[in-house]
Design a protein around this motif. Structure first.
Motif, PDB file in Angstrom:
ATOM      1  N   VAL A 132     -39.502  11.601  67.339  1.00 48.10           N
ATOM      2  CA  VAL A 132     -40.783  10.904  67.175  1.00 48.10           C
ATOM      3  C   VAL A 132     -41.562  10.943  68.476  1.00 48.10           C
ATOM      4  CG1 VAL A 132     -41.821   8.640  66.869  1.00 48.10           C
ATOM      5  CG2 VAL A 132     -40.051   9.389  65.301  1.00 48.10           C
ATOM      6  N   VAL A 133     -40.864  10.625  69.558  1.00 42.68           N
ATOM      7  CA  VAL A 133     -41.536  10.621  70.863  1.00 42.68           C
ATOM      8  C   VAL A 133     -42.051  12.010  71.204  1.00 42.68           C
ATOM      9  CG1 VAL A 133     -41.188  10.254  73.334  1.00 42.68           C
ATOM     10  CG2 VAL A 133     -40.186   8.678  71.702  1.00 42.68           C
ATOM     11  N   ARG A 134     -41.235  13.006  70.906  1.00 44.45           N
ATOM     12  CA  ARG A 134     -41.630  14.375  71.222  1.00 44.45           C
ATOM     13  C   ARG A 134     -42.836  14.785  70.410  1.00 44.45           C
ATOM     14  NH1 ARG A 134     -40.432  19.380  68.845  1.00 44.45           N
ATOM     15  NH2 ARG A 134     -40.765  21.068  70.329  1.00 44.45           N
ATOM     16  N   ASN A 135     -42.803  14.448  69.108  1.00 47.16           N
ATOM     17  CA  ASN A 135     -43.899  14.871  68.256  1.00 47.16           C
ATOM     18  C   ASN A 135     -45.212  14.190  68.600  1.00 47.16           C
ATOM     19  OD1 ASN A 135     -42.352  16.679  66.832  1.00 47.16           O
ATOM     20  ND2 ASN A 135     -41.705  15.169  65.325  1.00 47.16           N
ATOM     21  N   LEU A 136     -45.123  13.059  69.290  1.00 45.13           N
ATOM     22  CA  LEU A 136     -46.345  12.415  69.752  1.00 45.13           C
ATOM     23  C   LEU A 136     -46.820  13.007  71.069  1.00 45.13           C
ATOM     24  CD1 LEU A 136     -45.597   8.666  68.997  1.00 45.13           C
ATOM     25  CD2 LEU A 136     -47.358  10.059  67.947  1.00 45.13           C
ATOM     26  N   GLY A 137     -46.031  13.942  71.581  1.00 43.49           N
ATOM     27  CA  GLY A 137     -46.426  14.588  72.824  1.00 43.49           C
ATOM     28  C   GLY A 137     -46.225  13.732  74.060  1.00 43.49           C
ATOM     29  N   LEU A 161     -30.448  17.386  72.705  1.00 44.86           N
ATOM     30  CA  LEU A 161     -31.845  17.053  72.459  1.00 44.86           C
ATOM     31  C   LEU A 161     -32.711  18.309  72.472  1.00 44.86           C
ATOM     32  CD1 LEU A 161     -32.222  13.818  74.596  1.00 44.86           C
ATOM     33  CD2 LEU A 161     -32.280  13.992  72.126  1.00 44.86           C
ATOM     34  N   MET A 162     -32.449  19.163  73.447  1.00 43.85           N
ATOM     35  CA  MET A 162     -33.239  20.384  73.551  1.00 43.85           C
ATOM     36  C   MET A 162     -33.067  21.240  72.303  1.00 43.85           C
ATOM     37  SD  MET A 162     -32.937  23.899  74.427  1.00 43.85           S
ATOM     38  CE  MET A 162     -31.412  24.077  75.307  1.00 43.85           C
ATOM     39  N   MET A 163     -31.825  21.386  71.856  1.00 42.27           N
ATOM     40  CA  MET A 163     -31.574  22.202  70.677  1.00 42.27           C
ATOM     41  C   MET A 163     -32.229  21.592  69.444  1.00 42.27           C
ATOM     42  SD  MET A 163     -29.887  24.777  71.736  1.00 42.27           S
ATOM     43  CE  MET A 163     -29.520  25.487  70.149  1.00 42.27           C
ATOM     44  N   SER A 164     -32.252  20.269  69.368  1.00 41.75           N
ATOM     45  CA  SER A 164     -32.789  19.650  68.162  1.00 41.75           C
ATOM     46  C   SER A 164     -34.295  19.802  68.064  1.00 41.75           C
ATOM     47  CB  SER A 164     -32.417  18.170  68.108  1.00 41.75           C
ATOM     48  OG  SER A 164     -33.098  17.472  69.124  1.00 41.75           O
ATOM     49  N   THR A 165     -34.951  20.101  69.178  1.00 50.10           N
ATOM     50  CA  THR A 165     -36.393  20.277  69.087  1.00 50.10           C
ATOM     51  C   THR A 165     -36.744  21.635  68.538  1.00 50.10           C
ATOM     52  OG1 THR A 165     -36.617  21.252  71.283  1.00 50.10           O
ATOM     53  CG2 THR A 165     -36.774  18.868  71.132  1.00 50.10           C
ATOM     54  N   GLY A 166     -35.791  22.546  68.543  1.00 51.88           N
ATOM     55  CA  GLY A 166     -36.058  23.889  68.056  1.00 51.88           C
ATOM     56  C   GLY A 166     -36.761  24.759  69.075  1.00 51.88           C
ATOM     57  N   ASP A 167     -37.148  24.173  70.206  1.00 54.36           N
ATOM     58  CA  ASP A 167     -37.838  24.963  71.221  1.00 54.36           C
ATOM     59  C   ASP A 167     -36.809  25.437  72.229  1.00 54.36           C
ATOM     60  OD1 ASP A 167     -40.215  24.193  73.866  1.00 54.36           O
ATOM     61  OD2 ASP A 167     -39.731  26.089  72.847  1.00 54.36           O
ATOM     62  N   ILE A 168     -36.135  26.529  71.878  1.00 50.24           N
ATOM     63  CA  ILE A 168     -35.019  26.999  72.684  1.00 50.24           C
ATOM     64  C   ILE A 168     -35.484  28.105  73.624  1.00 50.24           C
ATOM     65  CG2 ILE A 168     -32.688  27.934  72.554  1.00 50.24           C
ATOM     66  CD1 ILE A 168     -32.672  27.032  69.614  1.00 50.24           C
ATOM     67  N   PRO A 169     -35.157  27.988  74.912  1.00 51.28           N
ATOM     68  CA  PRO A 169     -35.504  29.060  75.836  1.00 51.28           C
ATOM     69  C   PRO A 169     -34.746  30.345  75.495  1.00 51.28           C
ATOM     70  CG  PRO A 169     -34.941  27.066  77.015  1.00 51.28           C
ATOM     71  CD  PRO A 169     -34.563  26.844  75.592  1.00 51.28           C
ATOM     72  N   ASP A 170     -35.184  31.452  76.078  1.00 55.93           N
ATOM     73  CA  ASP A 170     -34.591  32.740  75.726  1.00 55.93           C
ATOM     74  C   ASP A 170     -33.105  32.802  76.038  1.00 55.93           C
ATOM     75  OD1 ASP A 170     -37.656  33.543  76.602  1.00 55.93           O
ATOM     76  OD2 ASP A 170     -36.850  34.665  74.891  1.00 55.93           O
ATOM     77  N   ILE A 171     -32.720  32.200  77.162  1.00 54.43           N
ATOM     78  CA  ILE A 171     -31.294  32.224  77.473  1.00 54.43           C
ATOM     79  C   ILE A 171     -30.858  30.824  77.870  1.00 54.43           C
ATOM     80  CG2 ILE A 171     -31.728  32.942  79.872  1.00 54.43           C
ATOM     81  CD1 ILE A 171     -29.058  34.509  79.689  1.00 54.43           C
ATOM     82  N   VAL A 172     -29.659  30.463  77.463  1.00 55.31           N
ATOM     83  CA  VAL A 172     -29.148  29.123  77.721  1.00 55.31           C
ATOM     84  C   VAL A 172     -27.829  29.238  78.466  1.00 55.31           C
ATOM     85  CG1 VAL A 172     -28.196  27.075  76.626  1.00 55.31           C
ATOM     86  CG2 VAL A 172     -30.258  28.100  75.728  1.00 55.31           C
ATOM     87  N   PHE A 173     -27.767  28.603  79.642  1.00 56.80           N
ATOM     88  CA  PHE A 173     -26.506  28.543  80.371  1.00 56.80           C
ATOM     89  C   PHE A 173     -25.934  27.167  80.118  1.00 56.80           C
ATOM     90  CE2 PHE A 173     -27.049  32.457  82.545  1.00 56.80           C
ATOM     91  CZ  PHE A 173     -28.401  32.590  82.797  1.00 56.80           C
TER      92      PHE A 173
END
Lengths: 525, 322, 294
Positions: free
Chosen positions: C134-139, A104-116
């Motif tokens: 969707v949930v994320r984009n709605l904040g 889920l984290m990767m799919s948001t594109g908001d990736i932290p600088d380092i990933v363990f």
């Protein structure tokens, strides 16, 4: 009685407000704080390990066990911050949902600088270019990483991608044994038997367990397990075979397809039919299997190395003499072979986000973990606090780590040792707190460890993967079902050749070719 | 120019029709404005949280790489569907899934209804409440534990079921080693877990029946069975029909969680269902696509079945889904 | 009770006895798992492993409860679960009741169309990641809203409630219409009072769903202080199972690993089991129907 009152207008308005309200929940919540940049404090700059003159706060993603929290107050972590001036701003996910949270984290594109991270989930993302290629950085800034990861051909081959690049820093290990056979030492002693070595001796010892009136149980099933059918590979090693893929002189073969498999399966079948094996061995779940052992119906099994001690401790509650010790797999026509060599895989690794502005600092930080000083810190902690003595052969932990009954549960992790930051895992760590059972399992397997087929590290081309998938999925189910029937005595062994021919018809030769090509590619990295 | 003037008239007519249509729609909206306002939150919810994410279904036609995301992953068309249909086990998986669901329709569907009716006939009200509450308890215990218990009960050596058989003079049987028992075992487990909780809805429906109907039936001399047949059942028939239609839509799905805990290769013949097969596909990369393709197939078939049963319901009764 | 028996015919009596026996058997069978879990949660692991637990604890031991309840997040988790359940159910009922009522009115144009679109979503779903996006984009991530809004309506519950509303006799509504009421008033003054069993039932379904949820919490929440009970308990159980795989000194006290699995169930379930008898009275027969006439 009813009137078009103000009331109904109000309700109508309320309904619309409800709709609006539910979507303004987004406005109400806190805006995410952007990661803080260096706060400009200057720490004592005479420590030569400092990576940065000022304290850097860097975003990091890491899985966290519920019973072993991660924060910067842990002793080892605090020390790392002091020594390197790198501080992590932790974004944590419970290990119970690690895989989902990671994806889920990767799919948001908001990736932290380092990933363990803990497993191979990283691979498709690395292939898609979301992580920084590291070989250049390692060459320039990380001499220790170079020594462990690049100069060591085995590790390098296992982690390098087909494009020749390394995308993550793995934890390396000197104790590569994952598990092994274990047997009740007290049962052997009671019957005055030595540790069996050959196939025949194994059979005889099992027979002795079965008839020797070891305890009051009506029935004894000497050997038990909660096996999938491919776990019989641990016996098949005596014929030099794995159940599925293995390499012989750099040629890829498939165990059940080999001629020697017929003999191997016949022997295992005899064990089963003669009731040396738990009849539910392929059916057991964890509870049923533990019930066999704790009821002392079985005294021989194969599992992960730590079990030898945990089972012993549990059993001592019903039988104070109980002790599991490790035993090497049986020696057969091809010798004795253990397939318990842990692969160098992506577990406990770290990767750096592509284009991170801290990539140099981060690679230096990881490099520190592989230096003599750093790896001591990760493995053993701090002298005088967590350990009192450290020699080439062993470590002696203090009473903060070792209690009267052995290692205090959670102590090692809660001091920050052996956590998710990769470092070279030192066998002295394990030897320092593990019990007799585990150590004997490791000892028994070490000399005969055999390189497994590097399933996790091999990369396929898209065309290869498609053909592999389309043929192999059915074949795997077929093999599972058929071999189960052979081993359990349901199908007569003279049908074995038909089974092999069926595999041929289903296209096993093609799949072997694919595996071989991919493997050769792997070797040439 | 007769042609061009004809065209003008045609488009003028069209324009008038559209204007008329729009004003009709507006009139309707105004007339039923309260109802539409009540509907608005729900509609917004479905659009945003159900329909918007449906773009995810296209990964069944792509080789999905999570690193590339849904839109940049390459197209492969029907490849994964083909893989699934061409599997030599396809027929077996389909059969097992359908059979388990058929057993379910036959036994697990009616059970809560019967249980609700029986409970309704009990006149000791305190005891009735006790039984009701107790029957719900398995719903709160996770499938993992229930499957674990079933596993233990069926154990040949010390399982409760075998102990009873042995006491009655029979031979112990390793139930989970033989294909023929599985469908029964699974159905039994399902009954155990879901009958109690499933009866809640029917009990609520029964209590909603006008008690005057019963009073007049008793006056007319109807005995209890006639009451049940002519009043209770028709009274809850709409709930039954709706639940049945919804159930039919899941005819091609059997969850993998509980089967995984019970099955083994010896009984794949009857225990391996579509979802367990997909699950075993496991950790190969790109299994997202395969799993989605199979899921979409199950949904499409389920949808056709629902449309079909809805039509039947419309024809023969007053109740239907839409 | 004697009086009841005296006044009944023999065939009814036989039926009553058989019914009683059957229902009692059902109660015993469904009570058993719960008693087993209770017993196991109070037993020493060794006996659980040996399979010796029936419905009586062996080696009475409270360690499993001490371990779980000792976790510092438990009180917060309990509080969170109660908040999510109460708040979430209110949101659920608002969305669902209005929509179910509207869709139950025969005369509403387009209702079949809407019903179709809604039922469609029961069969087709876009998958975890698009829904998450969707949930994320709605904040909404990591907020209480994430625990209520994405699950605001259960289509099954909506359909059931609509069915109940449809079954209400038309005369009641017609009487109100004659008096000049609009739909809102009809809903609040006529329909809802008559539908107490249905509304209580659906509320119960939603509430139990929230109480048992861990999945939504798992994917939408990242702050441990916001975790609900089930998520926390699940983490505790899994941490215990992973012990020897991790291969390092963080083993959850191995003597309690098994009983912890069972104590977590009891800790999560007992509150619900205690609450239920208090709300049972709302399932009583539709007494209201007779009273609202004219």
């Amino acid at each position: 009685m009813f009137s078009k009152s103000v009331g109904s207008r109000v309700v109508a308005v309320l309904m619309v407000m409800l709709l609006v309200l539910s979507f303004t929940g987004c406005v109400v919540q806190d805006k995410q704080q952007p990661p803080t940049q260096s706060d400009g404090t200057d720490t004592g700059s005479d420590i030569s390990t400092l990576i940065s003159p000022t304290r850097l706060k860097i975003r990091a993603w890491c899985p966290e066990r519920i019973d072993a929290p991660i924060n910067n107050e842990l002793l080892v972590f605090k020390e790392l911050i002091e020594r390197t001036n790198i501080e992590f701003d932790w974004e944590l996910a419970p290990t119970a949902s690690e895989k989902e949270k990671f994806n889920l984290m990767m799919s948001t594109g908001d990736i932290p600088d380092i990933v363990f991270f803990g497993d191979s989930s990283i691979i498709p993302y690395a292939e898609a270019g979301l992580f920084e290629p590291l070989s250049g950085l390692i060459e320039e800034h990380a001499p220790n990483l170079k020594k462990y990861l690049i100069d060591d051909p085995a590790v390098r081959r296992a982690t390098v991608f087909d494009d020749g690049e390394i995308y993550y820093v793995v934890r390396t290990s000197t104790a590569l044994v994952g598990g092994g056979f274990m047997i009740r030492e007290d049962w052997l002693d009671k019957l005055n038997l030595p540790l069996p070595v050959t196939l025949d001796e194994w059979y005889e010892t099992m027979a002795a367990f079965k008839t020797g009136k070891i305890n009051d149980n009506e029935v004894i099933w000497p050997f038990t397990g909660r096996w999938d059918i491919d776990d019989i590979k641990h016996f098949m090693g005596a014929w030099g075979l794995d159940f599925y893929w293995f390499t012989d002189n750099d040629q890829v073969k498939c165990g059940v397809y080999e001629p020697a498999a017929k003999e191997a399966i016949t022997w295992i079948r005899k064990l089963y039919v003669d009731k040396m094996l738990d009849p539910d061995i392929f059916v057991n779940n964890a509870s049923a299997w533990e019930a066999r052992i704790t009821n002392e119906i079985s005294g021989w099994t194969r599992d992960s190395r730590g079990r030898a001690d945990t089972l012993t401790v549990t059993l001592k509650q019903v039988n104070p003499d109980a002790q599991f010790i490790g035993i090497a797999p049986p020696t057969g026509p091809a010798g004795s072979m253990s397939f318990d060599k842990g692969e160098v895989t992506a577990g406990r690794s770290a990767a750096i986000k592509k284009g991170s502005k801290y990539k140099v600092e981060l690679i230096k930080f990881l490099d520190y973990g592989y230096s003599e000083e750093g790896l001591n810190l990760h493995n053993f902690g701090i002298e005088g606090v967590t350990y009192s003595e450290l020699t080439d052969k062993k470590v002696v932990f203090t009473d903060k780590i070792m209690g009267p009954d052995g290692v205090i549960p959670g102590a090692i992790m809660n001091f920050g040792m052996d956590r998710n930051i990769p470092f070279p895992y030192d066998s002295r760590l394990e030897m320092g707190y593990r019990g007799k059972g585990t150590l004997s399992v490791i000892e028994a397997q070490m000399p005969i460890l055999r390189d497994e087929f590097p399933e996790g590290s091999i990369k396929y081309t898209d065309a290869e993967r498609d053909e592999y998938n389309s043929k192999w999925l059915d074949m795997e189910t077929y093999i599972t079902e058929e071999v189960s029937k052979f081993v359990m005595g349901i199908e007569p062994m003279d049908k074995w050749d038909e089974f092999v021919q069926a595999l041929n018809r289903m296209g096993i030769e093609d799949v072997l070719k694919i595996q071989d090509t991919a493997y050769k590619r792997f070797l040439s990295r | 120019m007769s042609e061009s003037s004809n065209e003008l008239t045609v488009s003028q007519v069209k324009f008038k029709k559209i204007k008329g249509l729009i004003s009709d729609v507006v009139k309707i909206i105004i007339k039923y404005k309260y109802l539409y306002i009540m509907l608005l939150p729900a509609v917004a919810y479905y659009v945003i949280f159900k329909y918007l994410p449906m773009y995810g279904l296209i990964i069944s036609f792509k080789r999905f790489n999570p690193g590339l995301g849904v839109f940049r992953s390459p197209w492969v068309g029907f490849k994964y569907y083909e893989q699934f249909f061409k599997s030599i086990y396809f027929g077996r998986l389909l059969r097992n899934t359908l059979m388990i669901n058929l057993y379910n329709l036959l036994f697990v569907f009616p059970a809560p209804i019967i249980f609700a009716l029986l409970l309704n006939e009990l006149r000791l009200s305190r005891y009735k409440k006790f039984i009701q509450t107790v029957s719900y308890l398995p719903h709160f215990i996770s499938t993992v534990i229930i499957a674990s218990m079933v596993f233990t009960f069926l154990n040949r050596e010390y399982g409760l079921v075998n102990n009873i058989i042995y006491m009655l003079g029979g031979e112990r049987i390793a139930f989970l080693n033989y294909s023929k028992y599985f469908w029964g075992i699974y159905t039994g487990m399902d009954l155990w877990k879901s009958t109690g909780w499933g009866s809640i809805i029917y009990l609520a429906a029964i209590t909603s029946i006008n008690p005057e109907l019963y009073e007049s039936a008793i006056v007319d001399g109807a005995n209890r069975w006639r009451q049940i047949w002519h009043i209770t059942l028709p009274g809850i028939s709409s709930v039954i029909i709706i639940m049945l239609i919804l159930r039919v839509g899941r005819l091609l799905s059997v969850g993998y969680k509980s089967i995984i805990l019970l099955y083994n290769p010896l009984i794949y013949e009857t225990a391996d269902v579509i979802n367990t097969f997909v699950y075993r596909r496991g950790l190969l990369n790109y299994e997202f696509s395969f799993a989605t393709a199979v899921g979409l197939f199950q949904s499409v078939v389920g949808f056709i079945l629902v449309v079909f049963s809805n039509k039947i319901a419309r024809t023969f009764s007053e109740t239907s889904l839409w | 009770m004697i009086a009841k028996i005296k006044g009944t015919s023999p065939s009814r009596l036989i039926f009553d006895i058989i019914n009683f026996i059957v229902l009692t058997l059902v109660a015993m069978v469904t009570l058993y798992p719960f008693l087993y879990v209770l017993a196991a949660s109070l037993s020493k692991d060794i006996f659980i492993l040996q399979g010796k637990i029936g419905i009586i604890p062996m080696g009475f031991d409270l360690s499993a409860y001490k371990l779980v309840l000792g976790n510092k997040y438990i009180p917060i988790a309990y509080k969170n679960t109660i908040i999510y359940t109460v708040f979430g159910t209110i949101v659920n009922m608002l969305f669902t009741t209005f929509a179910a009522f509207a869709l139950s009115r025969k005369r509403l144009p387009g209702k079949s169309f809407f019903m179709f679109l809604i039922a469609f979503t029961m069969l087709f779903s876009g998958g975890l990641i698009p829904e998450f996006m969707v949930v994320r984009n709605l904040g909404l991530l990591n907020t209480i809203w994430a625990m209520c809004i994405p699950s605001a309506i259960s289509t099954m519950n909506l359909i059931i409630l609509r069915t109940f509303f449809q079954n209400i006799p038309a005369e009641l509504e017609e009487a109100a219409l004659i008096d000049g009421a609009n739909e809102i008033l009809i809903l609040f003054r006529v329909i809802i009072p008559v539908s107490i069993p249905a509304i209580t039932t659906i509320s119960l379904f939603y509430a139990v769903n929230h109480w048992n949820d861990f999945f939504d919490a798992m994917i939408y929440l990242s702050d441990k202080n916001k975790f609900p009970l089930q998520l926390l308990l699940r983490d505790i159980v899994i941490a215990g199972e992973v012990d020897e795989l991790a291969g390092s000194g963080a083993d959850v006290e191995i003597q309690v690993r098994e009983s912890v699995k069972y104590s977590t169930i009891m800790i999560a379930t007992i509150p619900i089991v205690c609450v239920y008898p208090f709300i049972q009275k709302y399932f009583v027969k539709g007494v209201m129907i007779g009273s609202i006439k004219g």
